[in-house]
Scaffold this motif. Structure first.
Motif, mmCIF file in Angstrom:
data_model
loop_
_atom_site.group_PDB
_atom_site.id
_atom_site.type_symbol
_atom_site.label_atom_id
_atom_site.label_comp_id
_atom_site.label_asym_id
_atom_site.label_seq_id
_atom_site.Cartn_x
_atom_site.Cartn_y
_atom_site.Cartn_z
ATOM 1 N N LEU A 129 13.039 -19.282 12.458
ATOM 2 C CA LEU A 129 13.911 -20.452 12.365
ATOM 3 C C LEU A 129 15.070 -20.175 11.416
ATOM 4 O O LEU A 129 16.224 -20.469 11.735
ATOM 5 C CB LEU A 129 13.100 -21.665 11.902
ATOM 6 C CG LEU A 129 13.846 -22.980 11.722
ATOM 7 C CD1 LEU A 129 14.472 -23.448 13.029
ATOM 8 C CD2 LEU A 129 12.893 -24.041 11.178
ATOM 9 N N ASP A 130 14.779 -19.575 10.283
ATOM 10 C CA ASP A 130 15.843 -19.226 9.331
ATOM 11 C C ASP A 130 16.848 -18.263 9.958
ATOM 12 O O ASP A 130 18.055 -18.420 9.797
ATOM 13 C CB ASP A 130 15.264 -18.604 8.060
ATOM 14 C CG ASP A 130 14.536 -19.614 7.180
ATOM 15 O OD1 ASP A 130 14.732 -20.837 7.370
ATOM 16 O OD2 ASP A 130 13.768 -19.168 6.300
ATOM 17 N N ARG A 131 16.364 -17.253 10.685
ATOM 18 C CA ARG A 131 17.233 -16.252 11.322
ATOM 19 C C ARG A 131 18.133 -16.920 12.365
ATOM 20 O O ARG A 131 19.334 -16.668 12.426
ATOM 21 C CB ARG A 131 16.368 -15.178 11.985
ATOM 22 C CG ARG A 131 17.107 -14.167 12.816
ATOM 23 C CD ARG A 131 17.787 -13.137 11.947
ATOM 24 N NE ARG A 131 19.202 -13.413 11.922
ATOM 25 C CZ ARG A 131 20.049 -12.906 11.044
ATOM 26 N NH1 ARG A 131 19.646 -12.122 10.102
ATOM 27 N NH2 ARG A 131 21.313 -13.198 11.102
ATOM 28 N N ILE A 132 17.558 -17.779 13.186
ATOM 29 C CA ILE A 132 18.331 -18.447 14.233
ATOM 30 C C ILE A 132 19.341 -19.407 13.609
ATOM 31 O O ILE A 132 20.476 -19.501 14.068
ATOM 32 C CB ILE A 132 17.390 -19.157 15.237
ATOM 33 C CG1 ILE A 132 16.562 -18.097 15.987
ATOM 34 C CG2 ILE A 132 18.177 -20.011 16.220
ATOM 35 C CD1 ILE A 132 15.385 -18.652 16.757
ATOM 36 N N ARG A 133 18.952 -20.072 12.538
ATOM 37 C CA ARG A 133 19.869 -20.975 11.843
ATOM 38 C C ARG A 133 21.065 -20.190 11.278
ATOM 39 O O ARG A 133 22.210 -20.621 11.402
ATOM 40 C CB ARG A 133 19.144 -21.717 10.731
ATOM 41 C CG ARG A 133 19.956 -22.855 10.150
ATOM 42 C CD ARG A 133 19.156 -23.700 9.176
ATOM 43 N NE ARG A 133 18.221 -24.557 9.907
ATOM 44 C CZ ARG A 133 16.903 -24.618 9.681
ATOM 45 N NH1 ARG A 133 16.364 -23.894 8.738
ATOM 46 N NH2 ARG A 133 16.150 -25.414 10.392
ATOM 47 N N VAL A 134 20.811 -19.017 10.695
ATOM 48 C CA VAL A 134 21.890 -18.164 10.186
ATOM 49 C C VAL A 134 22.820 -17.759 11.331
ATOM 50 O O VAL A 134 24.050 -17.807 11.193
ATOM 51 C CB VAL A 134 21.316 -16.915 9.468
ATOM 52 C CG1 VAL A 134 22.376 -15.838 9.264
ATOM 53 C CG2 VAL A 134 20.690 -17.311 8.141
ATOM 54 N N ASP A 135 22.238 -17.383 12.456
ATOM 55 C CA ASP A 135 23.059 -16.975 13.608
ATOM 56 C C ASP A 135 23.894 -18.148 14.136
ATOM 57 O O ASP A 135 25.061 -17.980 14.474
ATOM 58 C CB ASP A 135 22.184 -16.407 14.725
ATOM 59 C CG ASP A 135 21.546 -15.087 14.341
ATOM 60 O OD1 ASP A 135 22.064 -14.412 13.425
ATOM 61 O OD2 ASP A 135 20.527 -14.724 14.959
ATOM 62 N N ARG A 136 23.306 -19.324 14.195
ATOM 63 C CA ARG A 136 24.048 -20.498 14.654
ATOM 64 C C ARG A 136 25.193 -20.823 13.690
ATOM 65 O O ARG A 136 26.312 -21.103 14.102
ATOM 66 C CB ARG A 136 23.113 -21.694 14.806
ATOM 67 C CG ARG A 136 23.652 -22.844 15.650
ATOM 68 C CD ARG A 136 24.347 -23.979 14.909
ATOM 69 N NE ARG A 136 23.815 -24.284 13.623
ATOM 70 C CZ ARG A 136 22.929 -25.241 13.363
ATOM 71 N NH1 ARG A 136 22.449 -25.992 14.320
ATOM 72 N NH2 ARG A 136 22.533 -25.463 12.126
ATOM 73 N N ASP A 137 24.915 -20.747 12.399
ATOM 74 C CA ASP A 137 25.949 -21.003 11.399
ATOM 75 C C ASP A 137 27.053 -19.952 11.471
ATOM 76 O O ASP A 137 28.237 -20.265 11.275
ATOM 77 C CB ASP A 137 25.349 -21.056 9.992
ATOM 78 C CG ASP A 137 24.448 -22.269 9.783
ATOM 79 O OD1 ASP A 137 24.462 -23.191 10.634
ATOM 80 O OD2 ASP A 137 23.710 -22.284 8.775
ATOM 81 N N ARG A 138 26.674 -18.730 11.764
ATOM 82 C CA ARG A 138 27.655 -17.644 11.955
ATOM 83 C C ARG A 138 28.581 -17.969 13.123
ATOM 84 O O ARG A 138 29.786 -17.758 13.053
ATOM 85 C CB ARG A 138 26.884 -16.351 12.201
ATOM 86 C CG ARG A 138 27.674 -15.107 12.302
ATOM 87 C CD ARG A 138 26.696 -13.948 12.230
ATOM 88 N NE ARG A 138 27.045 -12.880 13.118
ATOM 89 C CZ ARG A 138 26.234 -11.912 13.465
ATOM 90 N NH1 ARG A 138 24.992 -11.881 13.009
ATOM 91 N NH2 ARG A 138 26.627 -10.965 14.267
#
Length: 147
Positions: A129-138
């Protein structure tokens, strides 16, 4: 939570992440701009690793891990629209579609996190979830630069 429900929850995540993996792989093949090609290849590789990790969790629960995505519904539409944007070379549209797809992945992960999964499973899902959130924010940051 029953083992079958845990397996079903994890298999749902496998399906959405495998859809994401395949979509990014296809988008990387179609992308003309080198930075987008590299970005999509990176995201595809990350999603492939996530799928394998969730499949391992399913096997640890005694279940049969799904081996592929859904290619139905919202995920399928997302990736068709992403591919169309890539082929149309519309950078802003591509980034918007990727951000939208990441938001759908986040929604599915947040749904999974709301369940009473075993702690080791929850820990792995939280990392994803943290990884996907970082990618979405990117993607949101890229969209703001393009806009």
């Amino acid at each position: 939570m029953e083992k079958d429900e845990i397996v079903d929850t994890l298999n749902d995540l496998i399906r959405i992440v495998e859809d994401s993996h395949e979509g990014y792989r296809q988008a990387a093949e179609s992308a003309q701009e080198e930075d987008l090609k590299a970005l999509f290849n990176d995201l595809a590789a990350q999603r492939g690793a996530i799928v394998r990790e969730i499949q391992r969790l399913v096997a640890e629960q005694g279940g049969a891990p799904d081996m592929g995505g859904t290619m139905l519904g919202g995920a399928h539409r997302f990736f068709l629209e992403l591919k169309s944007a890539v082929l149309g070379h519309d950078r802003a549209a591509v980034i918007t579609e990727v951000e939208r797809g990441e938001t759908e992945c986040l929604r599915r992960y947040e749904d999974a996190m709301a369940k009473e999964l075993p702690l080791p499973v929850t820990a792995v899902i939280a990392q994803h979830l943290d990884r996907i959130r970082v990618d979405r924010d990117r993607m949101a940051a890229l969209r703001n630069v393009v806009a």
